[in-house]
Design a protein around this motif. Structure first.
Motif, PDB file in Angstrom:
ATOM      1  N   VAL A  26      43.963  41.471  41.968  1.00 50.04           N
ATOM      2  CA  VAL A  26      42.586  41.454  42.456  1.00 50.04           C
ATOM      3  C   VAL A  26      42.114  40.020  42.690  1.00 50.04           C
ATOM      4  N   GLN A  30      40.755  39.235  46.292  1.00 50.04           N
ATOM      5  CA  GLN A  30      39.362  38.837  46.498  1.00 50.04           C
ATOM      6  C   GLN A  30      39.239  37.487  47.195  1.00 50.04           C
ATOM      7  N   THR A  31      40.074  36.539  46.825  1.00 50.40           N
ATOM      8  CA  THR A  31      39.898  35.200  47.384  1.00 50.40           C
ATOM      9  C   THR A  31      40.637  35.029  48.709  1.00 50.40           C
ATOM     10  N   LYS A  33      42.037  37.571  50.511  1.00 55.59           N
ATOM     11  CA  LYS A  33      41.937  38.783  51.327  1.00 55.59           C
ATOM     12  C   LYS A  33      43.308  39.315  51.760  1.00 55.59           C
ATOM     13  N   ARG A 168      33.780  33.447  43.079  1.00 54.39           N
ATOM     14  CA  ARG A 168      32.972  34.621  43.460  1.00 54.39           C
ATOM     15  C   ARG A 168      32.387  34.454  44.855  1.00 54.39           C
ATOM     16  N   ALA A 171      35.046  35.139  47.293  1.00 51.48           N
ATOM     17  CA  ALA A 171      35.306  36.573  47.347  1.00 51.48           C
ATOM     18  C   ALA A 171      34.267  37.272  48.202  1.00 51.48           C
ATOM     19  N   GLN A 234      36.552  45.896  44.783  1.00 53.54           N
ATOM     20  CA  GLN A 234      35.524  44.903  45.095  1.00 53.54           C
ATOM     21  C   GLN A 234      35.001  44.184  43.864  1.00 53.54           C
ATOM     22  N   THR A 235      35.387  44.641  42.672  1.00 55.22           N
ATOM     23  CA  THR A 235      34.932  43.958  41.473  1.00 55.22           C
ATOM     24  C   THR A 235      36.132  43.378  40.746  1.00 55.22           C
ATOM     25  N   PHE A 236      35.873  42.421  39.847  1.00 54.73           N
ATOM     26  CA  PHE A 236      36.982  41.855  39.089  1.00 54.73           C
ATOM     27  C   PHE A 236      37.319  42.719  37.878  1.00 54.73           C
TER      28      PHE A 236
END
Lengths: 290, 337
Positions: A26, A30-31, A33, A168, A171, A234-236
């Motif tokens: 993740v 997130q970072t 993509k 964040r 992200a 979508q969340t950590f």
């Protein structure tokens, strides 16, 4: 009742390994993509590296620390050389590069370390403790404790520190982050490094069970992907919770329903759940602007 | 010359037939070993699956990591029907291809609600469920010890390995023509519209539900055909073949060869599958464990880094570079004069 808790403790232990791997996935997703399909293979390779150090006479703890540092550097290097450094490539093409990485490291491992699997002993070999009828190995405590500590550490890092804020922001929207002066190249590099180290740790935890061989991480890698989707990408924290759910649920289904079909039943339930809630447990719905 | 170029060289059917003829070289000319034929058989069955997968990924923009399991499904069904039930090959082929087609429809229905990464992993889970079934339902699949099949029996005559291979190549060429027709039809244009923008496609009156089903069904059908080819060419199938890694290889094949082109998956199959096997059988490189896989991986990364559109566009790229070069030289000449 003891059997019930026994299964839960066992589930949390395997869930810890999935959670570490899922956290790595993740972070990169997130970072940068992209889905890092090579995480499991990189973990395997680093586990080989750690054992080869141990066999060369380095104390186990030092070998593990060195392997983690090596993983950190390897991850950062991969990001700079083959992932972020390239322009003019589709998102899918970038993910396919991680597939090429699988081939590279699955080729390198037998070349450098031979085709025989390495055995790897538990970090604590003491016999099981009896807690109200539930037998727990001290090594399991170590695995669970270490995972929880790392997850908490990462949580506070992401929520409280400046660099966490940078992660964040990246992200949320890489383009905006770049315009606001966030060094997103360094953020993705760091994410790759930390993720690879987490994958290495996960591999070292499973090593006493599977031995260190080329296919040791397949199961963990697969389940960490499914955990990420179950928890919501979508969340950590979603993937981590998803990982523990998969670990525990697999054990409980295996004990109470059918040990043969437990994984199939679990995956079927997860599939059904995802169809009902397409963004996972904690995922937010992303709205595409036309 | 112009007429020749326009009507013969540009004719897609002739091009596909030429590809088929090239694939037939190891059968027509003597001097090729049986192991080379086995290798090429591996390339052809993957090329068939890749051609179908391309309809899903390249033309419709959907992703699936469950297609390897579909190939396995049809392989097992065909092995079971021809072996245990003694059904004729033609009939069992039909049933074996129908099975993944129906499962693909189901997956398409799931795909309507999911997108991108969630879709990829949901299909991965779907494929894993099928693979667990292959492992556990041993009366049907033989479990870990696998299931056996024979070369196909057509009109009472058992085909040889060479004839089976020829049959596979013919099938591949036919399917390439079929896809060419498909993408140039109403359906194909709808799929491409869906790939570019779902919302825009919907606004134009294209039913996303219908065309997602179509894309999944067609690609699963091709995967099924490929699975039948596999099991009757290799004559053996076990659950370690039909993993998510094979599905990922299908994607790699399409992307490396050329996403959204008909020849791309064929070139991709040659590179992704043919090359490592070829390297394994070469004298010095093949003897060190790991080198063939390592070299293929490096090649794949290099291709993606420097030619991410796909290998099939290399001739066009060279032509463009040459034309630019000539133009520049002419301009310089003009300046000089």
């Amino acid at each position: 009742m003891a059997a019930f808790f026994q299964n839960i403790v066992g589930g949390i232990e395997t869930g810890s390994m999935y959670a570490l791997a899922a956290m790595g996935l993740v972070l990169i997703y997130q970072t940068a993509k992209l889905n890092n399909f090579s995480q499991g293979t990189l973990g395997m390779f680093n586990a080989f590296f750690c054992t080869s150090l141990f066999r060369a006479g380095v104390p186990l703890l030092v070998a593990i620390l060195l392997a983690l540092v090596f993983a950190l550097i390897l991850g950062a290097l991969i990001d700079t050389v083959v992932i972020s450094g390239i322009k003019n490539i589709s998102a899918l093409g970038r993910q396919m590069i991680t597939l090429g990485l699988i081939m590279v490291f699955q080729g390198l491992a037998p070349m450098l370390y031979g085709t025989n699997p390495f055995s790897f002993s538990k970090m604590i070999s003491a016999s099981a403790l009896d807690l109200w009828g539930v037998k727990v190995l001290p090594n399991s405590f170590l695995i669970i404790g270490l995972t929880c500590a790392l997850m908490l550490g990462l949580y506070f890092f992401l929520e409280r520190s400046n660099w966490g804020l940078a992660v964040r922001v990246t992200a949320a929207n890489p383009m905006t982050a770049k315009l606001m002066g966030v060094p997103i190249r360094r953020v993705t590099m760091g994410a790759w490094g930390v993720a690879t180290a987490l994958g290495c740790l996960s591999a070292l935890m499973v090593a006493p069970i599977t031995n260190i061989n080329v296919s040791m991480m397949e199961n963990i890698h697969l389940n960490s992907f499914i955990a990420s989707v179950l928890g919501g990408f979508q969340t950590f924290y979603g993937p981590v919770i998803g990982a523990f759910i998969i670990g525990v649920a697999n054990n409980l289904i295996g004990y109470y329903i059918s040990s043969k079909w437990s994984l199939a039943i679990l995956y079927a339930f997860i599939l059904l759940f995802i169809v009902i809630r397409p963004n996972g447990l904690f995922g937010k719905k992303t709205i595409n602007k036309v | 010359m112009d007429v020749f170029q326009k009507h013969v060289l540009r004719n897609k059917y002739l091009q596909y037939l030429l590809v088929g003829a090239l694939f037939l070289i190891p059968v027509i000319f003597p001097g090729f070993s049986t192991s080379f034929l086995t290798l090429m058989g591996g390339v052809v069955y993957l090329a068939i699956a890749g051609t179908g997968y391309n309809v899903l990924l390249g033309y419709s923009g959907q992703i699936s990591l469950g297609h390897a399991a579909f190939m396995g499904l049809s392989a097992y069904v065909s092995a079971y029907l021809t072996g245990e039930m003694g059904l004729p090959f033609g009939l069992s082929f039909l049933f074996a291809v129908l099975a993944p087609f129906l499962v693909g429809l189901l997956l398409g229905a799931i795909a309507v609600r999911l997108q991108g990464f969630y879709l990829a992993i949901a299909t991965l889970g779907f494929g894993e469920i099928l693979r667990l079934i292959f492992i556990e339902m041993d009366w049907f699949t033989g479990g870990f010890s696998g299931s056996q099949a024979k070369y196909p029996m057509i009109f009472g005559a058992r085909l040889t390995k060479e004839q089976t291979y020829i049959g596979m190549v013919v099938l591949m060429v036919l399917l390439m023509m079929l896809v060419y027709h498909l993408v140039n039809s109403h359906t194909g244009r709808a799929l491409i519209a869906m790939k570019n923008s779902q919302h825009a496609a919907q606004a134009m009156g294209i039913s996303i539900f219908k065309y997602k089903l179509v894309a999944f069904a067609i690609s699963s059908l091709f995967a099924g055909i490929s699975g039948v080819c596999y099991v009757h060419f290799i004559r053996y199938s076990d659950p370690t073949v039909w993993t998510a890694m094979l599905s990922l290889n299908l994607i790699a094949q399409v992307v490396v060869g050329g996403n959204g082109t008909i020849g791309g998956p064929i070139i991709g199959a040659l590179v992704i599958r043919g090359l490592p096997d070829l390297l394994k059988s070469t004298p010095i490189i093949g003897e060190i464990a790991g080198i063939p896989v390592l070299l293929s991986g490096v090649l794949m990364i290099v291709v993606l880094m420097f030619y991410s559109k796909g290998l099939i566009f290399i001739p066009a790229g060279i032509r463009l570079a040459l034309r630019k070069h000539i133009l520049r030289r002419e301009r310089e000449k003009g300046k000089g004069a």
